[in-house]
Design a protein around this motif. Structure first.
Motif, PDB file in Angstrom:
ATOM      1  N   CYS A  53       0.826  -1.053  -0.266  1.00  0.00           N
ATOM      2  CA  CYS A  53      -0.171   0.256   0.069  1.00  0.00           C
ATOM      3  C   CYS A  53       1.202   0.701   0.113  1.00  0.00           C
ATOM      4  O   CYS A  53       1.498   1.478   1.153  1.00  0.00           O
ATOM      5  CB  CYS A  53      -0.797   0.070   1.117  1.00  0.00           C
ATOM      6  SG  CYS A  53      -1.594   1.366   1.664  1.00  0.00           S
ATOM      7  N   CYS A 101       0.044  -4.933   4.763  1.00  0.00           N
ATOM      8  CA  CYS A 101       0.131  -2.720   4.272  1.00  0.00           C
ATOM      9  C   CYS A 101       1.432  -3.696   3.327  1.00  0.00           C
ATOM     10  O   CYS A 101       1.624  -2.370   2.033  1.00  0.00           O
ATOM     11  CB  CYS A 101      -0.481  -2.669   4.809  1.00  0.00           C
ATOM     12  SG  CYS A 101      -1.865  -2.741   5.891  1.00  0.00           S
ATOM     13  N   CYS A 140      -7.717  -1.248   0.520  1.00  0.00           N
ATOM     14  CA  CYS A 140      -7.841  -0.767   1.993  1.00  0.00           C
ATOM     15  C   CYS A 140      -7.604  -2.357   2.681  1.00  0.00           C
ATOM     16  O   CYS A 140      -9.048  -2.493   2.772  1.00  0.00           O
ATOM     17  CB  CYS A 140      -7.786  -0.135   2.908  1.00  0.00           C
ATOM     18  SG  CYS A 140      -7.572   0.210   4.418  1.00  0.00           S
TER      19      CYS A 140
HETATM   20 FE1  SF4 Z   1      -3.258   0.977   3.560  1.00  0.00          FE
HETATM   21 FE2  SF4 Z   1      -5.634   0.675   4.082  1.00  0.00          FE
HETATM   22 FE3  SF4 Z   1      -2.868  -0.823   5.452  1.00  0.00          FE
HETATM   23 FE4  SF4 Z   1      -3.342   1.118   6.253  1.00  0.00          FE
HETATM   24  S1  SF4 Z   1      -4.663  -0.364   7.336  1.00  0.00           S
HETATM   25  S2  SF4 Z   1      -1.616   0.550   5.521  1.00  0.00           S
HETATM   26  S3  SF4 Z   1      -4.314   2.315   4.105  1.00  0.00           S
HETATM   27  S4  SF4 Z   1      -4.014  -1.264   3.536  1.00  0.00           S
END
Ligand code: SF4
Length: 320
Positions: free
Chosen positions: A283, A296, A314
Motif C-alpha cells: 500500500c 499492507c 485498504c
Molecule cells: Fe494501506 Fe489500509 Fe494498510 Fe493503512 S490499513 S497501510 S491504508 S492498506
C-alpha cells in the motif's frame, strides 16, 4: 453515461526514470452529475484530465479507454481533439491568465469562439457573450466586455474564464483547483457558481481539489486519490460521515471545523506523499498510515466494492 474511463494509466518518461502518475484508474461520470476528485498534489488527479483532454506534456503517454458518449477519445489526433475541446468538454485551470490572451479584449476572445464554433454573426455573438458574463456574475457586463484581462481582479478573471468555458455549451466542465489563487470568500463563491451552473445548465462538472472542504455539499460523488490511484469512492454524504479509508479519514481530520473548539490545532497527515518513480509493492499509504499491518507492506490493496456506490482500496475492514 457521459464519460467512461477504464484502466487509465499515465506515465512520464524522464532522465531519472519513469514517473507512474496515474495507475490503472477507472471511473465514470453521468450527465449532469457533479464529481469531486480529491488528493494531495502529485496524487494524479490533474493528470487524469490532462490525459483525457490530450494535454499531456511531451514526455507523457496515456493508455486505457476513455469513452465520451460511447466514443473512444484517448489517442485522437490534435485536430480531432480540437473539435471536442471547449465544445463537448471544457477545462478551467488554476490561473486564468494561462488561458486568456492578455493582448486581446474579452469581447474579441469570446465572440471569436462563437463565430468559429457556433456559426453566429458578430451581433448575436456579442449578445450571447454578454449574457454569459451576466450569468457568471460579472457586474456592468456590457462595459467590462470591452476590457482586457489584466483589468479584472483575480476572482473576476476566473469568472470570465468560466463564461468562456461555457461558450459552446459543453456537456462536461472540468475545474482544476479553480480557486487556489483566490482568497477564501472568493473561493467559496467561485465553487458555488460552478456547481450552480452545472445544475442550471444540466452540465456534468468535475471539481478537482486538494481540499475536501471545497466540495462538501456541492459534489454528488467523490473520488479520493493517492499515489496515482483511486483509494476510495463514495457519495459525498457517506464520505464525510463514514470515511472508510485511513487517508480519507486523515483528510477529514485536517479540515478546520467551526463546531469543534476542543481541537486547538489542526491535524496534518504525517510524512510525505509517495515517490511516483518508486511506488512500493504494498500500500502506497503504508508509511503514513496509523493502521499499517504486515500485509499492507507486502500486498497492494485492490479497489473493491464495499457497498452500493462505494469502493475502497485498504486491507483494514473498518476505519473508526
Ligand atoms: Fe494501506 Fe489500509 Fe494498510 Fe493503512 S490499513 S497501510 S491504508 S492498506
Amino acid at each position: 453515461m457521459l464519460l467512461d474511463v477504464q484502466n487509465l494509466t499515465t506515465r512520464f518518461h524522464t532522465h531519472d526514470g519513469e514517473v507512474f502518475a496515474v495507475n490503472d484508474v477507472s471511473f465514470h461520470i453521468e450527465p449532469g452529475e457533479c464529481l469531486g476528485i480529491v488528493g494531495e498534489s502529485g496524487s494524479g488527479k490533474t493528470q487524469i484530465f490532462m490525459s483525457i483532454m490530450g494535454l499531456l506534456a511531451k514526455n507523457g503517454t496515456a493508455e486505457g479507454d476513455v469513452l465520451f458518449e460511447g466514443k473512444q477519445i484517448l489517442g485522437l489526433s490534435t485536430a480531432q481533439l480540437n473539435t471536442l475541446r471547449g465544445v463537448e468538454f471544457s477545462m478551467i485551470f488554476q490561473d486564468p491568465m494561462t488561458s486568456l490572451n492578455p493582448y486581446l479584449r474579452i469581447a474579441k476572445q469570446m465572440t471569436e469562439v462563437l463565430v468559429a464554433h457556433r456559426g453566429m454573426g458578430e451581433k448575436d455573438a456579442e449578445k450571447a457573450s454578454i449574457e454569459l458574463l451576466d450569468l457568471v456574475g460579472i457586474p456592468e457586463s456590457k462595459k467590462r466586455f470591452r476590457m482586457y484581462p489584466h483589468e479584472f481582479s483575480g476572482g473576476m478573471r476566473q469568472r470570465v474564464m468560466i463564461a468562456m468555458s461555457l461558450l459552446c455549451q459543453p456537456k462536461l466542465l472540468i475545474a482544476d483547483e479553480p480557486t487556489t489563487a483566490l482568497d477564501v470568500t472568493v473561493q467559496a463563491q467561485i465553487i458555488e457558481l460552478i456547481a450552480r451552473l452545472g445544475r442550471e445548465l444540466n452540465m456534468a462538472t468535475v471539481l478537482i481539489t486538494h481540499d475536501l472542504g471545497v466540495i462538501a455539499g456541492l459534489s454528488d460523488r467523490v473520488l479520493v486519490m493517492y499515489g496515482g490511484r483511486i483509494v476510495e469512492e463514495a457519495a459525498v454524504r457517506e464520505l464525510f460521515h463514514d470515511p472508510q479509508h485511513p487517508y480519507t479519514r486523515g483528510l477529514l481530520d485536517s479540515m478546520p471545523r467551526l463546531d469543534d473548539s476542543s481541537r486547538a490545532s489542526l491535524y496534518t497527515i504525517p510524512g510525505q506523499p509517495p515517490n511516483l518513480q518508486a511506488l512500493p509493492d504494498g500500500c502506497s499509504f503504508a508509511p503514513r498510515c496509523t493502521h499499517t499491518m504486515e500485509i499492507c507492506r507486502k500486498q497492494r490493496p485492490l479497489l473493491q466494492k464495499i457497498a452500493a456506490g462505494r469502493t475502497k482500496a485498504c486491507h483494514l475492514e473498518n476505519v473508526s
